[in-house]
Design an enzyme around this catalytic site. Structure first.
Site, mmCIF file in Angstrom:
data_model
loop_
_atom_site.group_PDB
_atom_site.id
_atom_site.type_symbol
_atom_site.label_atom_id
_atom_site.label_comp_id
_atom_site.label_asym_id
_atom_site.label_seq_id
_atom_site.Cartn_x
_atom_site.Cartn_y
_atom_site.Cartn_z
ATOM 1 N N LYS A 227 -6.030 -0.035 22.146
ATOM 2 C CA LYS A 227 -6.486 -0.401 20.802
ATOM 3 C C LYS A 227 -8.015 -0.380 20.683
ATOM 4 O O LYS A 227 -8.552 0.189 19.736
ATOM 5 C CB LYS A 227 -5.982 -1.796 20.416
ATOM 6 C CG LYS A 227 -4.461 -1.924 20.400
ATOM 7 C CD LYS A 227 -4.032 -3.312 19.951
ATOM 8 C CE LYS A 227 -4.466 -4.433 20.878
ATOM 9 N NZ LYS A 227 -3.671 -4.568 22.110
ATOM 10 N N ARG B 174 -0.928 -11.884 16.117
ATOM 11 C CA ARG B 174 -0.272 -11.825 17.418
ATOM 12 C C ARG B 174 0.989 -12.667 17.480
ATOM 13 O O ARG B 174 1.609 -12.775 18.528
ATOM 14 C CB ARG B 174 -1.239 -12.321 18.495
ATOM 15 C CG ARG B 174 -1.641 -11.238 19.495
ATOM 16 C CD ARG B 174 -2.645 -11.845 20.451
ATOM 17 N NE ARG B 174 -2.836 -11.075 21.644
ATOM 18 C CZ ARG B 174 -3.834 -10.213 21.822
ATOM 19 N NH1 ARG B 174 -4.681 -9.965 20.870
ATOM 20 N NH2 ARG B 174 -3.967 -9.593 22.976
ATOM 21 N N ARG C 218 -9.121 -1.011 34.497
ATOM 22 C CA ARG C 218 -10.204 -1.529 33.649
ATOM 23 C C ARG C 218 -10.853 -2.739 34.306
ATOM 24 O O ARG C 218 -12.067 -2.930 34.220
ATOM 25 C CB ARG C 218 -9.625 -1.914 32.279
ATOM 26 C CG ARG C 218 -10.640 -2.535 31.334
ATOM 27 C CD ARG C 218 -10.068 -2.751 29.936
ATOM 28 N NE ARG C 218 -9.168 -3.888 29.876
ATOM 29 C CZ ARG C 218 -8.420 -4.191 28.807
ATOM 30 N NH1 ARG C 218 -8.450 -3.432 27.728
ATOM 31 N NH2 ARG C 218 -7.625 -5.236 28.815
ATOM 32 N N ARG D 160 -13.462 -8.935 33.362
ATOM 33 C CA ARG D 160 -12.576 -9.869 32.666
ATOM 34 C C ARG D 160 -11.616 -10.512 33.657
ATOM 35 O O ARG D 160 -10.886 -9.807 34.348
ATOM 36 C CB ARG D 160 -11.778 -9.143 31.576
ATOM 37 C CG ARG D 160 -12.552 -8.916 30.319
ATOM 38 C CD ARG D 160 -11.768 -8.044 29.336
ATOM 39 N NE ARG D 160 -10.469 -8.597 28.955
ATOM 40 C CZ ARG D 160 -9.714 -8.094 27.974
ATOM 41 N NH1 ARG D 160 -10.145 -7.039 27.275
ATOM 42 N NH2 ARG D 160 -8.558 -8.637 27.683
ATOM 43 N N ARG E 286 0.600 -11.617 30.244
ATOM 44 C CA ARG E 286 0.151 -11.158 28.923
ATOM 45 C C ARG E 286 1.193 -10.232 28.302
ATOM 46 O O ARG E 286 1.451 -10.284 27.099
ATOM 47 C CB ARG E 286 -1.193 -10.436 29.040
ATOM 48 C CG ARG E 286 -2.347 -11.415 29.234
ATOM 49 C CD ARG E 286 -3.558 -10.780 29.866
ATOM 50 N NE ARG E 286 -4.128 -9.728 29.050
ATOM 51 C CZ ARG E 286 -5.001 -8.822 29.496
ATOM 52 N NH1 ARG E 286 -5.398 -8.862 30.752
ATOM 53 N NH2 ARG E 286 -5.490 -7.921 28.700
HETATM 54 P P1 ADP Z 1 -5.625 -7.319 25.277
HETATM 55 O O1 ADP Z 1 -5.074 -6.736 24.014
HETATM 56 O O2 ADP Z 1 -6.167 -6.294 26.223
HETATM 57 O O3 ADP Z 1 -4.706 -8.305 25.917
HETATM 58 P P2 ADP Z 1 -7.611 -8.780 23.764
HETATM 59 O O4 ADP Z 1 -9.015 -8.477 24.066
HETATM 60 O O5 ADP Z 1 -7.050 -8.329 22.459
HETATM 61 O O6 ADP Z 1 -6.836 -8.197 24.991
HETATM 62 O O7 ADP Z 1 -7.342 -10.349 23.882
HETATM 63 C C1 ADP Z 1 -7.662 -11.065 25.046
HETATM 64 C C2 ADP Z 1 -7.070 -12.475 24.983
HETATM 65 O O8 ADP Z 1 -7.618 -13.183 23.849
HETATM 66 C C3 ADP Z 1 -5.561 -12.552 24.770
HETATM 67 O O9 ADP Z 1 -4.835 -12.412 25.969
HETATM 68 C C4 ADP Z 1 -5.423 -13.948 24.146
HETATM 69 O O10 ADP Z 1 -5.514 -14.962 25.127
HETATM 70 C C5 ADP Z 1 -6.655 -14.059 23.266
HETATM 71 N N1 ADP Z 1 -6.350 -13.616 21.890
HETATM 72 C C6 ADP Z 1 -6.804 -12.480 21.291
HETATM 73 N N2 ADP Z 1 -6.318 -12.394 20.036
HETATM 74 C C7 ADP Z 1 -5.529 -13.479 19.841
HETATM 75 C C8 ADP Z 1 -4.718 -13.949 18.775
HETATM 76 N N3 ADP Z 1 -4.606 -13.269 17.621
HETATM 77 N N4 ADP Z 1 -4.048 -15.116 18.929
HETATM 78 C C9 ADP Z 1 -4.148 -15.817 20.045
HETATM 79 N N5 ADP Z 1 -4.867 -15.427 21.103
HETATM 80 C C10 ADP Z 1 -5.550 -14.272 21.032
#
Ligand code: ADP
Length: 200
Positions: free
Chosen positions: A24, A99, A138, A144, A156
């Protein structure tokens, strides 16, 4: 934020969807260049806040490092602020939000209040083993914590399956969800996404 026929401003508001590691973020950066939309990534916003040790960052950290979702109360407020600060944008690419179903309902109510219409949700389709491979790779450079162990990554993905994937069906009910093949080169996937966005 209504479509203005006079200057032919094209308004697109896209949810870029898919499991962790589906690409994404990579695609959003390219889509912004071509479509001129404002990219709002909740993950990036959380990381910015963690890096700067803000109260929001401190709250989010413990959840993120376990691969759990940050509580809705925190996340939804942050998303709304980011949209409100960018109401001059041509449209939005939301990345990492919504999410879960509650976030989807909150987004619908918020967009309605702002007069913003969702164009569609595009979901990048990638199988689990490929996701783990990509994220571990990554993790070698991202720094991270949530990219560093297979256990956290699998969590996740499990959270995605249980809480996030129903968001696809939620928008499918109003014919706004679309699957995009997420395997191939970055360029190939970008072409598939662009083609779909132009149709919306
Ligand atoms: P990825 O899609 O690679 O898992 P992101 O950078 O989108 O990573 O998100 C990293 C972390 O941030 C998620 O695993 C979660 O803990 C938190 N997070 C991101 N967006 C949300 C959301 N909409 N609601 C709750 N937690 C979120």
């Amino acid at each position: 934020m209504h479509v203005n026929m006079q200057n032919k401003k094209i308004m697109k508001n896209i949810i870029l969807f898919g499991p962790p590691g589906s690409g994404k973020g990579t695609q959003a950066v390219k889509l912004v260049e071509v479509f001129g939309l404002k990219h709002i990534s909740t993950g990036d916003l959380f990381r910015f806040n963690m890096k700067n040790d803000t109260p929001l960052g401190k709250e989010a950290k413990s959840y993120i490092e376990k691969g759990e979702l940050v509580p809705d109360s925190v996340t939804i407020g942050m998303l709304k602020s980011a949209v409100n600060e960018n109401m001059d944008a041509k449209g939005f690419i939301l990345d990492g939000f919504p999410r879960n179903i509650f976030q989807s309902e909150s987004l619908d109510a918020f967009f309605k209040e702002k007069g913003i219409e969702l164009s569609g949700l595009l979901s990048l389709d990638v199988e689990d083993d490929e996701l783990v491979k990509r994220i571990l790779n990554r993790g070698k450079t991202s720094g991270r914590k949530d990219d560093s162990s297979e256990e956290i990554i699998r969590n996740r993905i499990a959270v995605y399956s249980a809480q996030t994937s129903p968001v696809f069906d939620y928008y499918a009910k109003v014919n706004k969800s679309f699957k995009i093949d997420g395997l191939g080169t970055v360029e190939e996937i970008f072409e598939r996404l662009s083609k779909k966005i132009k149709e919306l």
